[in-house]
Design a protein around this motif. Sequence first.
Motif, PDB file in Angstrom:
ATOM      1  N   TYR A  30       0.864  -1.174   0.000  1.00 13.96           N
ATOM      2  CA  TYR A  30       0.000   0.000   0.000  1.00 13.96           C
ATOM      3  C   TYR A  30       0.904   1.228   0.000  1.00 13.96           C
ATOM      4  O   TYR A  30       1.759   1.371   0.882  1.00 13.96           O
ATOM      5  CB  TYR A  30      -0.902   0.002   1.235  1.00 13.96           C
ATOM      6  CG  TYR A  30      -1.835  -1.185   1.288  1.00 13.96           C
ATOM      7  CD1 TYR A  30      -3.174  -1.056   0.920  1.00 13.96           C
ATOM      8  CD2 TYR A  30      -1.372  -2.443   1.684  1.00 13.96           C
ATOM      9  CE1 TYR A  30      -4.030  -2.153   0.951  1.00 13.96           C
ATOM     10  CE2 TYR A  30      -2.225  -3.541   1.710  1.00 13.96           C
ATOM     11  CZ  TYR A  30      -3.550  -3.393   1.347  1.00 13.96           C
ATOM     12  OH  TYR A  30      -4.391  -4.476   1.369  1.00 13.96           O
ATOM     13  N   ILE A  31       0.745   2.123  -0.971  1.00 17.93           N
ATOM     14  CA  ILE A  31       1.665   3.246  -1.132  1.00 17.93           C
ATOM     15  C   ILE A  31       0.900   4.526  -1.449  1.00 17.93           C
ATOM     16  O   ILE A  31      -0.155   4.485  -2.102  1.00 17.93           O
ATOM     17  CB  ILE A  31       2.706   2.929  -2.234  1.00 17.93           C
ATOM     18  CG1 ILE A  31       3.831   3.966  -2.249  1.00 17.93           C
ATOM     19  CG2 ILE A  31       2.048   2.800  -3.604  1.00 17.93           C
ATOM     20  CD1 ILE A  31       5.058   3.534  -3.060  1.00 17.93           C
ATOM     21  N   THR A  32       1.424   5.641  -0.966  1.00 16.68           N
ATOM     22  CA  THR A  32       0.769   6.922  -1.213  1.00 16.68           C
ATOM     23  C   THR A  32       0.852   7.287  -2.698  1.00 16.68           C
ATOM     24  O   THR A  32       1.791   6.896  -3.392  1.00 16.68           O
ATOM     25  CB  THR A  32       1.426   8.033  -0.370  1.00 16.68           C
ATOM     26  OG1 THR A  32       2.848   7.981  -0.535  1.00 16.68           O
ATOM     27  CG2 THR A  32       1.091   7.855   1.106  1.00 16.68           C
ATOM     28  N   PRO A  33      -0.122   8.033  -3.187  1.00 13.94           N
ATOM     29  CA  PRO A  33      -0.124   8.418  -4.600  1.00 13.94           C
ATOM     30  C   PRO A  33       0.828   9.571  -4.869  1.00 13.94           C
ATOM     31  O   PRO A  33       1.310  10.235  -3.947  1.00 13.94           O
ATOM     32  CB  PRO A  33      -1.577   8.837  -4.841  1.00 13.94           C
ATOM     33  CG  PRO A  33      -2.024   9.363  -3.506  1.00 13.94           C
ATOM     34  CD  PRO A  33      -1.328   8.507  -2.479  1.00 13.94           C
ATOM     35  N   VAL A  43      -8.535   7.776   2.128  1.00 21.33           N
ATOM     36  CA  VAL A  43      -8.254   6.339   2.123  1.00 21.33           C
ATOM     37  C   VAL A  43      -8.289   5.770   0.714  1.00 21.33           C
ATOM     38  O   VAL A  43      -7.425   4.978   0.325  1.00 21.33           O
ATOM     39  CB  VAL A  43      -9.259   5.585   3.032  1.00 21.33           C
ATOM     40  CG1 VAL A  43      -9.089   4.071   2.882  1.00 21.33           C
ATOM     41  CG2 VAL A  43      -9.061   5.984   4.487  1.00 21.33           C
ATOM     42  N   ASP A  44      -9.263   6.191  -0.084  1.00 16.88           N
ATOM     43  CA  ASP A  44      -9.399   5.660  -1.446  1.00 16.88           C
ATOM     44  C   ASP A  44      -8.280   6.114  -2.377  1.00 16.88           C
ATOM     45  O   ASP A  44      -8.137   5.581  -3.482  1.00 16.88           O
ATOM     46  CB  ASP A  44     -10.746   6.069  -2.044  1.00 16.88           C
ATOM     47  CG  ASP A  44     -11.908   5.298  -1.423  1.00 16.88           C
ATOM     48  OD1 ASP A  44     -11.642   4.283  -0.747  1.00 16.88           O
ATOM     49  OD2 ASP A  44     -13.065   5.719  -1.611  1.00 16.88           O
ATOM     50  N   ASP A  45      -7.479   7.097  -1.933  1.00 19.45           N
ATOM     51  CA  ASP A  45      -6.362   7.563  -2.756  1.00 19.45           C
ATOM     52  C   ASP A  45      -5.138   6.655  -2.638  1.00 19.45           C
ATOM     53  O   ASP A  45      -4.248   6.700  -3.496  1.00 19.45           O
ATOM     54  CB  ASP A  45      -5.949   8.984  -2.351  1.00 19.45           C
ATOM     55  CG  ASP A  45      -7.030  10.010  -2.659  1.00 19.45           C
ATOM     56  OD1 ASP A  45      -7.752   9.830  -3.650  1.00 19.45           O
ATOM     57  OD2 ASP A  45      -7.140  10.984  -1.883  1.00 19.45           O
ATOM     58  N   VAL A  46      -5.062   5.863  -1.573  1.00 15.54           N
ATOM     59  CA  VAL A  46      -3.911   4.981  -1.365  1.00 15.54           C
ATOM     60  C   VAL A  46      -3.916   3.899  -2.445  1.00 15.54           C
ATOM     61  O   VAL A  46      -4.947   3.260  -2.713  1.00 15.54           O
ATOM     62  CB  VAL A  46      -3.953   4.347   0.028  1.00 15.54           C
ATOM     63  CG1 VAL A  46      -2.823   3.327   0.200  1.00 15.54           C
ATOM     64  CG2 VAL A  46      -3.849   5.429   1.107  1.00 15.54           C
ATOM     65  N   ASP A  54       2.773  -4.779 -10.294  1.00 11.30           N
ATOM     66  CA  ASP A  54       1.478  -4.661 -10.967  1.00 11.30           C
ATOM     67  C   ASP A  54       0.514  -3.862 -10.093  1.00 11.30           C
ATOM     68  O   ASP A  54       0.518  -3.984  -8.863  1.00 11.30           O
ATOM     69  CB  ASP A  54       0.881  -6.040 -11.250  1.00 11.30           C
ATOM     70  CG  ASP A  54       1.665  -6.810 -12.290  1.00 11.30           C
ATOM     71  OD1 ASP A  54       2.314  -6.161 -13.131  1.00 11.30           O
ATOM     72  OD2 ASP A  54       1.647  -8.055 -12.251  1.00 11.30           O
ATOM     73  N   THR A  55      -0.324  -3.057 -10.719  1.00 14.07           N
ATOM     74  CA  THR A  55      -1.317  -2.271  -9.987  1.00 14.07           C
ATOM     75  C   THR A  55      -2.525  -3.144  -9.661  1.00 14.07           C
ATOM     76  O   THR A  55      -3.170  -3.682 -10.556  1.00 14.07           O
ATOM     77  CB  THR A  55      -1.762  -1.052 -10.807  1.00 14.07           C
ATOM     78  OG1 THR A  55      -0.621  -0.219 -11.073  1.00 14.07           O
ATOM     79  CG2 THR A  55      -2.809  -0.249 -10.054  1.00 14.07           C
ATOM     80  N   VAL A  56      -2.813  -3.272  -8.381  1.00  9.90           N
ATOM     81  CA  VAL A  56      -3.985  -4.015  -7.917  1.00  9.90           C
ATOM     82  C   VAL A  56      -5.174  -3.069  -7.781  1.00  9.90           C
ATOM     83  O   VAL A  56      -6.303  -3.403  -8.151  1.00  9.90           O
ATOM     84  CB  VAL A  56      -3.690  -4.701  -6.563  1.00  9.90           C
ATOM     85  CG1 VAL A  56      -4.936  -5.417  -6.036  1.00  9.90           C
ATOM     86  CG2 VAL A  56      -2.522  -5.669  -6.700  1.00  9.90           C
ATOM     87  N   TYR A  57      -4.901  -1.871  -7.255  1.00  7.81           N
ATOM     88  CA  TYR A  57      -5.939  -0.852  -7.121  1.00  7.81           C
ATOM     89  C   TYR A  57      -5.267   0.518  -7.139  1.00  7.81           C
ATOM     90  O   TYR A  57      -4.258   0.724  -6.456  1.00  7.81           O
ATOM     91  CB  TYR A  57      -6.721  -1.004  -5.817  1.00  7.81           C
ATOM     92  CG  TYR A  57      -7.580   0.196  -5.500  1.00  7.81           C
ATOM     93  CD1 TYR A  57      -8.842   0.338  -6.057  1.00  7.81           C
ATOM     94  CD2 TYR A  57      -7.107   1.218  -4.673  1.00  7.81           C
ATOM     95  CE1 TYR A  57      -9.623   1.457  -5.795  1.00  7.81           C
ATOM     96  CE2 TYR A  57      -7.875   2.342  -4.405  1.00  7.81           C
ATOM     97  CZ  TYR A  57      -9.137   2.456  -4.970  1.00  7.81           C
ATOM     98  OH  TYR A  57      -9.900   3.567  -4.724  1.00  7.81           O
ATOM     99  N   ALA A  58      -5.832   1.463  -7.896  1.00 11.30           N
ATOM    100  CA  ALA A  58      -5.305   2.827  -7.898  1.00 11.30           C
ATOM    101  C   ALA A  58      -6.308   3.780  -8.534  1.00 11.30           C
ATOM    102  O   ALA A  58      -6.658   3.618  -9.698  1.00 11.30           O
ATOM    103  CB  ALA A  58      -3.973   2.900  -8.647  1.00 11.30           C
TER     104      ALA A  58
END
Length: 204
Positions: A30-33, A43-46, A54-58
């Motif tokens: 989990y990483i900051t944008p 929270v949804d920005d993380v 690979d991007t799982v969620y962004a």
Amino acid sequence: MIEYGLKISAEGFTKGTWGNISVRDGEYVYITPSGIPYDVLEVDDVCVLSMNGDTVYARKKPSSEYMMHLEIYKARPDVHAIVHTHPVFSTVVSICLKSIPPVVEDAVMILGEELQVSDYALPGTIELACEAVKALGKNNCVFLKNHGLVTVGETIHEAFVASQLAEKTAQIYIEALKIGNVSVIPYEHARVLREKYLSSYRQK
């Protein structure tokens, strides 16, 4: 992560949208944008990445230094959180010095026996990631050449405290160099102090 983003801003370790934080949980990071100030981060920005990048969620673009975070996690199974900032004294160290020897006991225990400055590489590159890993070694802090500071920990709190202590140590060492005749803790004692912290003093 949002809480600690606000903390590093309050400490003056970052300006604007610079710096980044990540936490590893199993096979996910989990990483900051990129480009989002900590005081408006939600929270949804993380962003969530896999260990292979690979991007799982962004909803936003992940931090430009995501490769450095991933390479540190791959090299250090004991690390579960990383804080990257640009504090003033730590950045001065990254510009002027090659390392900080063991000079204060708390830094030796929590950060490592001798704190290294990495070789220079462009930000956001795999080259920077590799140089950071190399200079970090088994320590909990590394100064990125002409760039800033990276600290790591078993928890995000430990990584944040490491940032505070690294900046304090950088300031102490810079001031000590002005006076001269700097006393260094014997390296055999530094090893004992570091091992004591890792084996018994550190809070699980």
